[in-house]
Scaffold this motif. Structure first.
Motif, PDB file in Angstrom:
ATOM      1  N   ASP A  61       0.860  -1.179   0.000  1.00  0.00           N
ATOM      2  CA  ASP A  61       0.000   0.000   0.000  1.00  0.00           C
ATOM      3  C   ASP A  61       0.899   1.234   0.000  1.00  0.00           C
ATOM      4  OD1 ASP A  61      -1.646   2.158   0.597  1.00  0.00           O
ATOM      5  OD2 ASP A  61      -2.820   1.081   2.099  1.00  0.00           O
ATOM      6  N   PRO A  62       0.734   2.143  -0.957  1.00  0.00           N
ATOM      7  CA  PRO A  62       1.604   3.321  -1.009  1.00  0.00           C
ATOM      8  C   PRO A  62       1.480   4.240   0.193  1.00  0.00           C
ATOM      9  CG  PRO A  62      -0.219   3.528  -2.577  1.00  0.00           C
ATOM     10  CD  PRO A  62      -0.235   2.123  -2.067  1.00  0.00           C
ATOM     11  N   GLU A  63       0.421   4.064   0.990  1.00  0.00           N
ATOM     12  CA  GLU A  63       0.244   4.875   2.190  1.00  0.00           C
ATOM     13  C   GLU A  63       1.013   4.317   3.382  1.00  0.00           C
ATOM     14  OE1 GLU A  63      -1.450   7.797   2.196  1.00  0.00           O
ATOM     15  OE2 GLU A  63      -1.640   7.476   0.028  1.00  0.00           O
ATOM     16  N   THR A  64       1.671   3.188   3.211  1.00  0.00           N
ATOM     17  CA  THR A  64       2.414   2.558   4.302  1.00  0.00           C
ATOM     18  C   THR A  64       3.891   2.473   3.946  1.00  0.00           C
ATOM     19  OG1 THR A  64       2.119   0.302   3.468  1.00  0.00           O
ATOM     20  CG2 THR A  64       0.385   1.184   4.897  1.00  0.00           C
ATOM     21  N   ASP A  65       4.708   2.174   4.978  1.00  0.00           N
ATOM     22  CA  ASP A  65       6.157   2.064   4.796  1.00  0.00           C
ATOM     23  C   ASP A  65       6.662   0.630   4.856  1.00  0.00           C
ATOM     24  OD1 ASP A  65       6.818   4.980   4.747  1.00  0.00           O
ATOM     25  OD2 ASP A  65       5.889   4.885   6.727  1.00  0.00           O
ATOM     26  N   GLY A  66       5.846  -0.278   5.327  1.00  0.00           N
ATOM     27  CA  GLY A  66       6.272  -1.660   5.414  1.00  0.00           C
ATOM     28  C   GLY A  66       5.153  -2.542   5.920  1.00  0.00           C
ATOM     29  N   ARG A  67       5.404  -3.846   5.902  1.00  0.00           N
ATOM     30  CA  ARG A  67       4.457  -4.834   6.417  1.00  0.00           C
ATOM     31  C   ARG A  67       5.158  -5.714   7.436  1.00  0.00           C
ATOM     32  NH1 ARG A  67       2.746  -8.569   2.087  1.00  0.00           N
ATOM     33  NH2 ARG A  67       4.691  -7.970   1.053  1.00  0.00           N
ATOM     34  N   GLY A  68       4.385  -6.258   8.353  1.00  0.00           N
ATOM     35  CA  GLY A  68       4.950  -7.169   9.338  1.00  0.00           C
ATOM     36  C   GLY A  68       4.012  -8.318   9.618  1.00  0.00           C
ATOM     37  N   ALA A  69       4.591  -9.459   9.950  1.00  0.00           N
ATOM     38  CA  ALA A  69       3.824 -10.628  10.388  1.00  0.00           C
ATOM     39  C   ALA A  69       4.492 -11.147  11.648  1.00  0.00           C
ATOM     40  CB  ALA A  69       3.793 -11.700   9.308  1.00  0.00           C
ATOM     41  N   ILE A  70       3.846 -10.890  12.779  1.00  0.00           N
ATOM     42  CA  ILE A  70       4.402 -11.274  14.074  1.00  0.00           C
ATOM     43  C   ILE A  70       3.711 -12.542  14.537  1.00  0.00           C
ATOM     44  CG2 ILE A  70       4.396 -10.670  16.523  1.00  0.00           C
ATOM     45  CD1 ILE A  70       5.006  -8.184  13.674  1.00  0.00           C
ATOM     46  N   THR A  71       4.509 -13.543  14.903  1.00  0.00           N
ATOM     47  CA  THR A  71       3.958 -14.812  15.376  1.00  0.00           C
ATOM     48  C   THR A  71       4.084 -14.901  16.886  1.00  0.00           C
ATOM     49  OG1 THR A  71       4.394 -15.991  13.317  1.00  0.00           O
ATOM     50  CG2 THR A  71       4.202 -17.324  15.300  1.00  0.00           C
ATOM     51  N   ILE A  72       2.985 -15.232  17.532  1.00  0.00           N
ATOM     52  CA  ILE A  72       2.925 -15.410  18.982  1.00  0.00           C
ATOM     53  C   ILE A  72       2.839 -16.909  19.252  1.00  0.00           C
ATOM     54  CG2 ILE A  72       1.616 -14.901  21.079  1.00  0.00           C
ATOM     55  CD1 ILE A  72       0.429 -12.485  19.478  1.00  0.00           C
ATOM     56  N   SER A  73       3.741 -17.426  20.059  1.00  0.00           N
ATOM     57  CA  SER A  73       3.731 -18.851  20.374  1.00  0.00           C
ATOM     58  C   SER A  73       2.476 -19.202  21.159  1.00  0.00           C
ATOM     59  CB  SER A  73       4.964 -19.236  21.188  1.00  0.00           C
ATOM     60  OG  SER A  73       6.149 -19.016  20.447  1.00  0.00           O
ATOM     61  N   THR A  74       1.903 -20.360  20.855  1.00  0.00           N
ATOM     62  CA  THR A  74       0.702 -20.810  21.568  1.00  0.00           C
ATOM     63  C   THR A  74       0.916 -22.136  22.290  1.00  0.00           C
ATOM     64  OG1 THR A  74      -0.125 -21.872  19.554  1.00  0.00           O
ATOM     65  CG2 THR A  74      -0.857 -19.625  20.002  1.00  0.00           C
ATOM     66  N   GLY A  75       2.119 -22.679  22.216  1.00  0.00           N
ATOM     67  CA  GLY A  75       2.388 -23.940  22.892  1.00  0.00           C
ATOM     68  C   GLY A  75       3.880 -24.187  22.991  1.00  0.00           C
ATOM     69  N   PRO A  76       4.267 -25.230  23.715  1.00  0.00           N
ATOM     70  CA  PRO A  76       5.690 -25.533  23.888  1.00  0.00           C
ATOM     71  C   PRO A  76       6.327 -25.988  22.583  1.00  0.00           C
ATOM     72  CG  PRO A  76       4.342 -27.293  24.794  1.00  0.00           C
ATOM     73  CD  PRO A  76       3.401 -26.187  24.415  1.00  0.00           C
ATOM     74  N   PHE A  77       7.643 -25.782  22.494  1.00  0.00           N
ATOM     75  CA  PHE A  77       8.396 -26.158  21.297  1.00  0.00           C
ATOM     76  C   PHE A  77       9.112 -27.472  21.546  1.00  0.00           C
ATOM     77  CE2 PHE A  77      12.298 -26.042  18.707  1.00  0.00           C
ATOM     78  CZ  PHE A  77      11.742 -25.866  17.450  1.00  0.00           C
ATOM     79  N   ASP A  78       8.946 -28.441  20.634  1.00  0.00           N
ATOM     80  CA  ASP A  78       9.629 -29.723  20.711  1.00  0.00           C
ATOM     81  C   ASP A  78      10.754 -29.727  19.690  1.00  0.00           C
ATOM     82  OD1 ASP A  78      10.519 -32.314  20.773  1.00  0.00           O
ATOM     83  OD2 ASP A  78       8.562 -33.246  20.384  1.00  0.00           O
ATOM     84  N   PRO A  79      12.029 -29.648  20.137  1.00  0.00           N
ATOM     85  CA  PRO A  79      13.130 -29.582  19.166  1.00  0.00           C
ATOM     86  C   PRO A  79      13.219 -30.805  18.268  1.00  0.00           C
ATOM     87  CG  PRO A  79      13.945 -29.959  21.401  1.00  0.00           C
ATOM     88  CD  PRO A  79      12.491 -29.635  21.517  1.00  0.00           C
ATOM     89  N   ASP A  80      12.637 -31.929  18.685  1.00  0.00           N
ATOM     90  CA  ASP A  80      12.650 -33.132  17.849  1.00  0.00           C
ATOM     91  C   ASP A  80      11.594 -33.078  16.752  1.00  0.00           C
ATOM     92  OD1 ASP A  80      14.735 -34.289  19.337  1.00  0.00           O
ATOM     93  OD2 ASP A  80      13.311 -35.069  20.811  1.00  0.00           O
ATOM     94  N   HIS A  81      10.644 -32.153  16.894  1.00  0.00           N
ATOM     95  CA  HIS A  81       9.582 -32.010  15.884  1.00  0.00           C
ATOM     96  C   HIS A  81       9.367 -30.521  15.603  1.00  0.00           C
ATOM     97  CE1 HIS A  81       8.804 -35.931  17.851  1.00  0.00           C
ATOM     98  NE2 HIS A  81       8.501 -36.313  16.621  1.00  0.00           N
ATOM     99  N   PRO A  82      10.373 -29.851  15.038  1.00  0.00           N
ATOM    100  CA  PRO A  82      10.276 -28.395  14.857  1.00  0.00           C
ATOM    101  C   PRO A  82       9.164 -27.964  13.922  1.00  0.00           C
ATOM    102  CG  PRO A  82      12.164 -29.296  13.660  1.00  0.00           C
ATOM    103  CD  PRO A  82      11.627 -30.405  14.525  1.00  0.00           C
ATOM    104  N   ASN A  83       8.757 -28.834  13.007  1.00  0.00           N
ATOM    105  CA  ASN A  83       7.702 -28.455  12.063  1.00  0.00           C
ATOM    106  C   ASN A  83       6.312 -28.525  12.681  1.00  0.00           C
ATOM    107  OD1 ASN A  83       9.478 -27.941   9.951  1.00  0.00           O
ATOM    108  ND2 ASN A  83       9.456 -30.072   9.256  1.00  0.00           N
ATOM    109  N   GLU A  84       6.239 -29.008  13.935  1.00  0.00           N
ATOM    110  CA  GLU A  84       4.947 -29.104  14.601  1.00  0.00           C
ATOM    111  C   GLU A  84       4.763 -28.003  15.642  1.00  0.00           C
ATOM    112  OE1 GLU A  84       4.561 -33.022  16.175  1.00  0.00           O
ATOM    113  OE2 GLU A  84       4.947 -34.019  14.257  1.00  0.00           O
ATOM    114  N   ALA A  85       5.672 -27.026  15.674  1.00  0.00           N
ATOM    115  CA  ALA A  85       5.546 -25.929  16.626  1.00  0.00           C
ATOM    116  C   ALA A  85       4.269 -25.149  16.380  1.00  0.00           C
ATOM    117  CB  ALA A  85       6.753 -25.005  16.519  1.00  0.00           C
TER     118      ALA A  85
END
Length: 350
Positions: A234-258
């Motif tokens: 959008d020419p009226e803006t300077d940038g875009r952002g996508a912020i991710t908020i964690s909703t559960g614990p992270f399993d390093p053995d299954h990183p794609n399931e975070a």
């Protein structure tokens, strides 16, 4: 009706990000500062956060705020911010929700056309100017805590993805920031599942490889959120952002399931962290404005109002502006026989 707890809330959102505000029913939360009160709530009353944010009373995208008496004599009100996996020291969208609720419900007096007030967040004092018309808060602008970049152009090796160049910056929370275009990742909201998958893997790789500690408060560590950014559409803006908020614990053995969820707003602290990075690179100057768009196309407007230092790091004092809306009033109860006093999460949406 038998209830062991009754919490009165006002439901609100800031540019799309829901921020529930608890106005009654809290236990005595002690501390010599709102930061200490946050620690007390986390240690002794975390069941309230879980009750409010998890199902059946909450959802993965919800934030919550507890109004508490301030400790600083210059503050009009204190508030504790609660998210799915942490107690953030500061949040722009939640500040906007809290100000909107305080003034539109009459908890604090409203003056038109401008109301000035001071809030005590866990991160410190927040000076607020609210634009008001006919009993409605039409804009909230506040002076945020100082923001700074701690690392620029660090290389993080992300399992299953590869090396990614990142920045780490504080805007009231610690963010790891990366260029989505360089990763080959579209920030289209319909791509939310892939955005959150990559973001969570990047976040936890950064936590392991480049953990950070706030130079003025060793109890604040990070990073705790991912901030992917891209060029504006959008020419009226300077940038875009996508912020991710964690909703559960992270399993390093299954990183794609975070598990994580997109901030629906442009994210106030994330916008300030991005501004700190741009300032550190000499791109954004004192007095300049930065308009950041979120996944829904809504915007927050930031501006550098001072240059400063945070410990040894050059930083900025940013202001941030946006709007909030009240969308409901609720009483939440807990039946002593309820089998889920701390709520629950289910893998289909968490």
């Amino acid at each position: 009706m038998l209830s062991s707890r009754i919490l009165t809330t006002v439901e609100a959102h800031a540019e799309g990000e829901p921020g529930r505000v608890i106005t009654g029913g809290l236990p005595n939360i002690t501390g010599a500062s709102v930061f200490e009160k946050m620690q007390n709530m986390q240690a002794l009353h975390d069941d309230i956060r879980l009750l409010m944010l998890r199902e059946p009373r909450g959802n993965p995208g919800l934030c919550c705020n507890a109004l508490v008496p301030p400790c600083d004599p210059d503050a009009d009100m204190g508030f504790i911010i609660m998210e799915q996996t942490e107690y953030p020291p500061m949040s722009g969208s939640n500040t906007i929700c809290v100000v909107t609720v305080l003034l539109e419900t009459g908890i604090l007096p409203m003056s038109e056309p401008l109301t000035n007030l001071t809030l005590e967040a866990p991160a410190g004092l927040i000076k607020v100017r609210a634009t008001c018309l006919n009993g409605k808060v039409t804009a909230v602008e506040f002076r945020n805590v100082p923001a700074f970049a701690m690392h620029l152009d660090a290389i993080i090796d992300v399992p299953s993805i590869g090396p990614i160049k990142v920045d780490i910056a504080w805007g009231g929370m610690f963010f790891v920031l990366a260029d989505a275009d360089a990763i080959g990742l579209s920030l289209d909201p319909d791509n939310g599942s892939e955005i959150t998958r990559v973001s969570e893997a990047l976040l936890h790789a950064t936590k392991e490889q480049l953990p950070v500690v706030h130079p003025e408060n060793p109890n604040i560590t990070g990073p705790t959120l991912t901030n992917l950014w891209a060029r504006p559409t959008d020419p009226e803006t300077d940038g875009r952002g996508a912020i991710t908020i964690s909703t559960g614990p992270f399993d390093p053995d299954h990183p794609n399931e975070a598990s994580g969820i997109l901030d629906r707003s442009p994210c106030g602290t994330g916008t300030c962290a991005k501004m700190a990075v741009l300032h550190a690179r000499g791109i954004l100057k004192l007095g300049q404005t930065y308009v950041n768009a979120g996944p829904l196309g809504t915007t927050f407007s930031g501006r550098i109002i001072e240059e400063t230092f945070v410990g040894p790091y050059p930083g900025i004092v940013p202001s941030l502006a946006g709007q909030g809306w009240i969308c409901g009033h609720s009483n939440y109860t807990l039946d002593p026989s309820d089998p889920f006093p701390k709520g629950y999460t289910v893998g289909d949406m968490w």
